[in-house]
Design a protein around this motif. Structure first.
Motif, PDB file in Angstrom:
ATOM      1  N   UNK A  90       9.899  -2.047  -0.648  1.00 16.80           N
ATOM      2  CA  UNK A  90       8.599  -1.577  -0.197  1.00 16.80           C
ATOM      3  C   UNK A  90       8.739  -0.974   1.195  1.00 16.80           C
ATOM      4  N   UNK A  91       7.898   0.031   1.450  1.00 14.58           N
ATOM      5  CA  UNK A  91       7.901   0.702   2.755  1.00 14.58           C
ATOM      6  C   UNK A  91       6.798   0.171   3.659  1.00 14.58           C
ATOM      7  N   UNK A  92       6.175  -0.939   3.278  1.00 15.49           N
ATOM      8  CA  UNK A  92       5.056  -1.494   4.053  1.00 15.49           C
ATOM      9  C   UNK A  92       5.579  -2.123   5.348  1.00 15.49           C
ATOM     10  N   UNK A  93       5.321  -1.444   6.511  1.00 17.58           N
ATOM     11  CA  UNK A  93       5.809  -1.921   7.813  1.00 17.58           C
ATOM     12  C   UNK A  93       4.871  -1.391   8.888  1.00 17.58           C
ATOM     13  N   UNK A 103       1.990   3.308   4.132  1.00 14.94           N
ATOM     14  CA  UNK A 103       2.074   3.526   2.686  1.00 14.94           C
ATOM     15  C   UNK A 103       2.545   2.256   2.005  1.00 14.94           C
ATOM     16  N   UNK A 104       1.782   1.827   0.969  1.00 10.71           N
ATOM     17  CA  UNK A 104       2.213   0.732   0.086  1.00 10.71           C
ATOM     18  C   UNK A 104       2.847   1.364  -1.142  1.00 10.71           C
ATOM     19  N   UNK A 127      -4.892  -3.579   6.521  1.00 14.22           N
ATOM     20  CA  UNK A 127      -4.920  -4.489   5.373  1.00 14.22           C
ATOM     21  C   UNK A 127      -4.775  -3.680   4.105  1.00 14.22           C
ATOM     22  N   UNK A 128      -3.919  -4.154   3.200  1.00 15.83           N
ATOM     23  CA  UNK A 128      -3.746  -3.522   1.890  1.00 15.83           C
ATOM     24  C   UNK A 128      -4.258  -4.496   0.832  1.00 15.83           C
ATOM     25  N   UNK A 129      -5.113  -3.985  -0.060  1.00 18.73           N
ATOM     26  CA  UNK A 129      -5.773  -4.825  -1.064  1.00 18.73           C
ATOM     27  C   UNK A 129      -5.737  -4.164  -2.426  1.00 18.73           C
ATOM     28  N   UNK A 145      -0.521  -7.842   0.468  1.00 17.42           N
ATOM     29  CA  UNK A 145       0.578  -8.218   1.365  1.00 17.42           C
ATOM     30  C   UNK A 145      -0.002  -8.544   2.737  1.00 17.42           C
ATOM     31  N   UNK A 146       0.858  -9.073   3.616  1.00 20.77           N
ATOM     32  CA  UNK A 146       0.420  -9.405   4.964  1.00 20.77           C
ATOM     33  C   UNK A 146       0.067  -8.121   5.718  1.00 20.77           C
ATOM     34  N   UNK A 147      -0.985  -8.132   6.540  1.00 21.79           N
ATOM     35  CA  UNK A 147      -1.361  -6.926   7.294  1.00 21.79           C
ATOM     36  C   UNK A 147      -0.265  -6.520   8.278  1.00 21.79           C
TER      37      UNK A 147
END
Length: 923
Positions: free
Chosen positions: A331-334, A357-358, A403-405, A413-415
């Protein structure tokens, strides 16, 4: 009149899971004697169809049917309206029942058919329309009679059933029947139109047949190959895929209530419990352990064995298993890089400032943090926008949580955090924290005295010159005299510039301006109050007050007088307030001072009871001072005054030395002894008379003038251990003046009672051979107090045989166990001699000869040998006489009951009349 009466009961066991109702039917039986027995409870009724030949006579329900066959039994054939396809089955039933009747002959046969009806309640829809529920997959005898049609009149003809294309249903003798089983999955209901001719007109009504579901379908997964992917960083409990299954049974029943479960995970690394499946929805998610340890480099693919069950997962449910393949992806969530923005950007807005981006499944983004609503927004693609100019002075940086929902609002995931920093511009004027200040300066303040410091603040960046501020005094009200105050240009300190403030106005209002390097400015007002200083002491208007007269019985709180010391300082200030103090004459604190802070007037108030005989005159010295120190001058004679008070004599009642007397007397002591002396005195030296109240039994007396309390008769502690009475002391010259005190007399115990054995032990026994832990519990009592009768001691007589056979074991202070001391003692009634002694010194004792029965016992511990007759017990002859008399009374009662029953039995009806009596059954 003889009639061919047939009994038909359709018998099958077709159970419905909700109502648990059954339908039943038996074959054709010969005419018979019959009777009915109704029973209570919740048992289901029996459906019963009575026919005369081929004509239906009555449709009833019953619970228990007792059938007695006649002497000559002839089996008849089944009615011709039953389907011929079941001829072999009917013939088998014919042979079986005929053989049964032949074997039993005239012996009564009890047929109990506990078979419930199928949903026989008709629910009106509109008019004569009816509804009926029928279970699917019936496998009993056909035709299958479903229900009686009460809507058909007795004289109907030309009956036609429509709406049944398959020819399943029919009507015979007002009964609706089916010729084959029904399948709810094929057709859940049937709407039948029944038309018939009654008299001249043709009529019709509707029958709604609802097929009741059975659990006859196995649940299946919708997809044969189930695949999903889980992203690194996904939180626990967030579904990343859903397993779906289908059951063809009724969705409104447990038959289609599906439950999912996870059977096995392969491989079992890094944990065997990485995944979880929701038992109701089939959603697959990570466990807490899975969310924290998921690693695509360690394991990039998992295979999950899942199971789906119907019946809400019960043990008797149908089930199917399948395999779910789960791919683990990165995942690129950072968190994005920090952003720096200048305040008051010209635009146009919105301005994109960052992006996230999620990379997993469909997601929605939102922003959280301490910032105005809609100042920052994020698009569906994860682009973050600034929508309005920033103000560094309002907020110099922002910490934004992204926040991703899921679309349903559950966090995936964690914000991640985005930091936005705001650059400064010189766009703020200096401002004072408050528009008006208040301060005080003393009237004797010297030149240069600092009275207040004002500080303005500039919201620009403190690291720049934009925040340098200059102060100026631009106004003073009243304006005269001028040059009283000044303000420092850089620090904002306000100080006194005049040599003295004496004779000035009581208050001044100053206007102060603060200005920055760019010329932006603001102002505030400072209200300066000139404080009066204490340079005038308080003085009394006269040096002596009084004399004042006050009776000695004046109540506490009485005001004797009020005086005032005047002060020339400003009214209401600390320099004007006066503190009064009694310098002398009040050493016993008989008086107190109460000051009115509004007027400075002081009241002299009585704080203790006066006594003319002790003190008849008071000379008080009163002083007045300010609560703050004098700045000029001193306190002189004018600040003190003398107050004279005379106490007037009043006749007073007697006074007793004690409010409560406690006296102790030994019981049995000789009467006439003085046990206490009540002492009192009269302040006016009048004689005192004493009397008793509350001594209802006249056990005590008191000397009329001496106050000596004596006993009139000997006292017994066991009768009463405490006496309470009241002694009244009356003034000898004024009977309305009196005083009273309570006297409590405690009677001391003397050891004058011997202990006694309590209880009846004649019916108790001990088993021989000796039973472990079996004993007689002996109870004793001593009427004396705990000092003499507290612990009671049991001891056997000093006899070798007695001490060999018996044993006493203490339980507590008043109870002991008596038991056998040897394993076996011959059965007999023994006299056990022992002594009970109290704990006094010397002790009092009681000698006891206790009869004790020793007998052999059965396994339950019951005595098997009658005990020897004790004196006063009934003999065998008297017991036999009582028993015979009891039997005679019981026999007489039974004879009377049988005679009454013989008169109440009705005459048996003749055989001819038996068939005319209607069935006593429940319809």
């Amino acid at each position: 009149m003889k009639s061919s009466l047939s009994l038909f009961l359709k018998r099958s066991i077709q159970q419905n899971t909700t109502d648990k109702k059954l339908s039943c039917c038996l074959g054709d039986l010969h005419p018979y004697k019959y009777s009915f027995d109704r029973i209570g409870g919740m048992e289901p009724h029996w459906p019963l169809v009575l026919q005369e030949g081929n004509k239906v006579v009555k449709h009833v329900y019953l619970k228990v049917l007792t059938i007695k066959p006649p002497k000559e039994y002839k089996y008849e054939h089944f009615p011709p309206n039953l389907n011929s396809s079941h001829a072999s089955q009917r013939e088998h039933t014919h042979r079986s029942e005929k053989g049964l009747m032949a074997d039993r002959g005239a012996t009564p046969m009890l047929i109990i058919a506990l078979i419930p009806v199928i949903l026989d309640t008709f629910v009106p829809c509109s008019g004569v329309n009816v509804k009926i529920g029928v279970p699917e997959n019936y496998d009993g005898i056909f035709p299958w009679y479903l229900a009686k049609l009460h809507s058909l009149p007795g004289n109907y003809s030309d009956l036609v059933v429509t709406g049944d294309d398959e020819g399943i249903f029919g009507v015979d003798a007002q009964f609706l029947y089916a010729l084959k089983p029904l399948d709810r999955e094929k057709q859940p209901s049937y709407s039948l139109q029944v038309s018939f001719r009654a008299s001249v007109h043709r009529q019709s009504f509707t029958i709604e047949v609802c097929v009741i579901d059975k659990n006859d379908n196995v649940p299946t997964f919708i997809e044969e190959s189930m695949r999903g992917s889980v992203q690194l960083g996904l939180l626990k409990g967030i579904p990343f895929m859903q397993v779906e299954a289908l059951d063809r049974d009724d969705r409104n029943t447990l038959h289609a209530d599906l439950r999912f479960s996870l059977m096995e995970q392969t491989p079992r690394i890094p944990s065997s419990q990485m995944f979880f499946i929701d038992s109701i929805t089939g959603e697959v998610s990570l466990t807490e352990e899975g969310a924290s340890t998921l690693d695509p480099e360690m394991c990039g693919r998992y295979k999950l064995s899942v199971m789906v069950k119907d019946m809400a997962g019960k043990a008797n449910a149908f089930f199917t298993t399948g395999i779910v393949t789960v791919e683990v992806t990165g995942n690129t969530w950072a968190s994005p890089d920090p952003v720096r923005l200048q305040e008051n950007l010209p635009g146009p807005y919105p301005i994109p400032i960052s992006q996230v981006k999620w990379s997993g499944s469909q997601a929605e983004y939102s922003l959280e943090g301490e910032f105005p609503e809609m100042l920052f927004t994020i698009s569906r693609e994860g682009v973050i926008y600034l929508n309005a100019p920033l103000d560094r002075e309002t907020q110099d940086q922002f910490q934004i949580s992204i926040v991703v929902e899921r679309p349903d609002g559950r966090e995936i995931a964690k914000p991640v955090e985005l930091r936005v920093m705001v650059g400064d511009a010189n766009d703020n004027r200096p401002t004072f924290p408050q528009a008006q200040y208040h301060t005080v300066v003393k009237e004797l303040a010297a030149r240069g005295t600092e009275i207040l410091t004002v500080q303005a603040a500039d919201n620009d960046d403190p690291k720049t010159d934009n925040v340098r501020i200059f102060y100026r005094l631009v106004g003073q009200i009243p304006e005269s005299p001028r040059a009283l105050f000044r303000v420092d240009r850089d620090s904002g300190v306000i100080s006194v510039q005049a040599d003295s403030m004496e004779g000035t106005a009581p208050q001044y209002t100053l206007t102060i301006t603060a200005e920055d390097a760019k010329g932006l400015n603001s102002s505030c007002t400072v209200v300066v109050t000139v404080q009066d200083e204490n340079n005038n002491p308080p003085v009394f208007s006269q040096h002596e007050y009084g004399p004042f007269h006050i009776p000695e019985d004046a109540p506490v709180g009485t005001t004797v007088t009020a005086v005032l010391a005047g002060d020339a300082d400003v009214r209401g200030g600390d320099s004007w307030q006066v503190d009064y103090r009694l310098e002398s004459g009040n050493e016993e604190e008989v008086f107190m001072l109460v000051t009115d802070k509004q007027t400075n007037e002081v009241s002299l108030v009585l704080s203790k009871v006066l006594d003319f005989e002790r003190e008849s005159e008071y000379i008080l010295v009163l002083s007045a001072q300010n609560p703050v120190a004098l700045v000029r001058g001193r306190y002189g004679p004018a600040s003190t005054a003398t107050v004279s008070i005379y106490v007037d004599d009043v006749n007073e009642g007697p006074i007793l030395s004690q409010s409560h007397y406690e006296v102790t007397v030994r019981e049995g002591e000789e009467p006439g002894r003085v046990i206490a002396t009540i002492r009192g005195y009269d302040p006016d030296s009048h004689p005192i008379r004493y009397s008793l109240q509350g001594d209802t039994k006249k056990y005590f007396s008191i000397g009329k003038y001496s106050g000596e309390l004596k006993t009139v008769q000997a006292l017994d502690r066991e009768e009463n251990s405490t006496y309470t009475m009241e002694v009244i002391a009356v003034d000898g010259r004024n009977s309305s003046l009196s005083a009273s005190t309570l006297v409590t007399v405690q009677i001391l115990d003397v050891n004058d009672n011997s202990p006694v054995l309590v209880g009846d032990y004649s019916w108790k026994y001990l088993c021989t051979p000796r039973w472990e832990d079996q004993a007689l519990v002996l109870a004793s009592r001593d009427s004396d107090g705990p000092q003499h009768g507290g612990r009671l001691n049991f001891s056997l007589r000093s006899d070798a045989t007695v001490r060999r056979n018996w044993k006493l074991t203490p339980i507590n202070d008043t109870h002991t166990n008596l038991s056998l001391n040897i394993p076996y003692l011959a059965p007999e009634v023994y006299t056990v001699p022992f002594t009970i002694s109290d704990s006094s010194s010397p002790p009092r004792s009681t000698f006891i000869n206790l009869p004790v029965t020793v007998c052999p016992c059965n396994v339950r511990g019951n005595c098997k040998m009658a005990a020897k007759q004790l004196q006063g017990m009934p003999t065998i002859q008297s017991a036999v006489g009582i028993l015979l008399g009891t039997f005679a009374v019981i026999g007489t009662i039974l004879i009377v009951v049988f005679v009454r029953l013989s008169y109440q039995n009705p005459k048996r009806p003749s055989k001819t009349n038996q068939e005319r009596v209607p069935l006593k059954i429940s319809i």
